[in-house]
Design an enzyme around this catalytic site. Structure first.
Site: not given
Ligand code: SF4
Length: 274
Positions: A9, A14, A40, A125
Site C-alpha cells: 500500500k 515500501k 511520487k 494500491d
C-alpha cells in the site's frame, strides 16, 4: 539474475524498505538495479542523496523513446546502485501499468536490464490499475508483500496476493509469492497478526522491521540507514532481510491462498482489540 518486487500500500514504507534493501545487497558486492514505479517517483531518492531523478515517462514525453540513451534514464547512486524511476500518470489518471511496461521495454531496448539483483518497488494500491502488469509480463519473479498490522495495508497485501494467485493458475506461471515483510507501525500484537496473515495466505513472514527513529533521521539527511548509520541495529535488520531474501527461493508448487473479505475482517478482529 534475481528479480524481486516489493509491493504494498502507498505510504507503508515500501520505498524506504526497497532502498535500504538495495543498499544492504550492494554491500555484498552485487550489481543492483532499483526501479521505482509510483506517481511520487521517490523510490530511489535516498540512494540518490535526495536528488529527484527524471522519470522514464516524462523523458519519453519530452524526447521520444527513440532518442533516449542509458545515461538519460539510469542514474548511479549510493554504492554503485543503478536507479530508475518509471514515473506515473498525473494524479487521478491511472496508467494501467503503461508506465512500468514502457520503462521495461525501453530498458530492454537499451540492454540495461541486467545485474545480479533487480529490485522493483511497485505501488500495490487498489487505485493503481496496473500493479499486476510486472507480474503478468514476467518481470517481477518473486513478489514480497510489504505490510504492517494496519487493516488497509493488509487489505492491499491480500489484493496483491489475489493477483499472484490468479496468475499462478496459468500453464507457465512466471511470478511467485516470496513472503511477507512487516514494516512495523508499532501496533499492538502486530507481529502475531502479520505472522498469522502470512501463514493464512500460504507463505511466511520473512522479516519484521521495527519502527525506529533512525529511519526518519537518515531520511532527513537524504540517505538510507545503511549509509547514514551503518553500525546501527536498524542497519543490521535490513542486512538480515537482504540475507534472507537472497537465500529464499519460492517453491512454484506452493500457491498463495488469499483471504476472503470476511476472513480478513475476522483475522483483524481477533488481534485489533481495545
Ligand atoms: S503502474 Fe500503477 S503505480 Fe505504476 S505508474 Fe501506473 S498507475 Fe502508478
Amino acid at each position: 539474475m534475481k528479480q524481486i518486487a516489493l509491493y504494498g500500500k502507498g505510504g507503508i514504507g515500501k520505498s524506504t524498505t526497497s532502498a535500504n534493501l538495495s543498499a544492504a545487497l550492494s554491500e555484498k558486492s552485487l550489481d543492483i538495479l532499483q526501479i521505482g514505479c509510483d506517481p511520487k517517483h521517490d523510490s530511489t531518492r535516498m540512494l540518490m542523496h535526495g536528488e529527484w531523478i527524471p522519470t522514464v515517462l516524462d523523458l519519453v514525453r519530452a524526447k521520444g523513446d527513440a532518442n533516449l540513451t542509458v545515461s538519460d534514464v539510469i542514474y548511479t547512486g549510493y554504492n554503485g546502485i543503478r536507479c530508475v524511476e518509471a514515473g506515473g500518470p498525473e494524479p487521478g489518471i491511472g496508467c494501467a501499468g503503461r508506465g512500468i511496461i514502457a520503462t521495461f521495454q525501453l530498458l530492454e531496448k537499451l540492454e540495461a536490464l541486467y545485474g545480479d539483483v533487480i529490485v522493483y518497488d511497485v505501488l500495490g494500491d487498489v487505485v493503481c490499475g496496473g500493479f499486476a502488469m510486472p507480474m503478468r509480463e514476467g518481470y517481477a519473479r518473486e513478489v514480497y508483500l510489504v505490510t504492517s498490522g494496519d487493516f488497509m495495508a493488509l487489505y492491499a497485501a491480500n489484493n496483491i496476493c489475489k493477483a499472484i494467485a490468479r496468475l499462478s493458475k496459468r500453464a507457465k506461471p512466471c511470478c511467485f509469492l516470496g513472503g511477507v515483510i512487516c514494516n512495523s507501525q508499532n501496533i499492538k500484537d502486530e507481529y502475531e497478526l502479520v505472522s498469522e496473515f502470512a501463514g493464512r495466505i500460504n507463505t511466511k513472514l520473512l522479516g519484521f522491521i521495527p519502527r525506529s527513529q533512525i529511519v526518519r533521521i537518515a531520511e532527513v539527511n537524504k540517505q538510507t540507514v545503511l549509509e547514514y548509520a551503518p553500525d546501527s541495529e536498524q542497519a543490521g535488520i535490513y542486512r538480515q532481510l537482504a540475507e534472507t531474501i537472497m537465500k529464499n527461493t519460492p517453491d512454484p508448487a506452493k500457491k498463495p491462498t488469499p483471504l476472503s473479505m470476511d476472513e480478513l475482517e475476522k483475522l483483524a478482529q481477533k488481534y485489533i482489540t481495545a
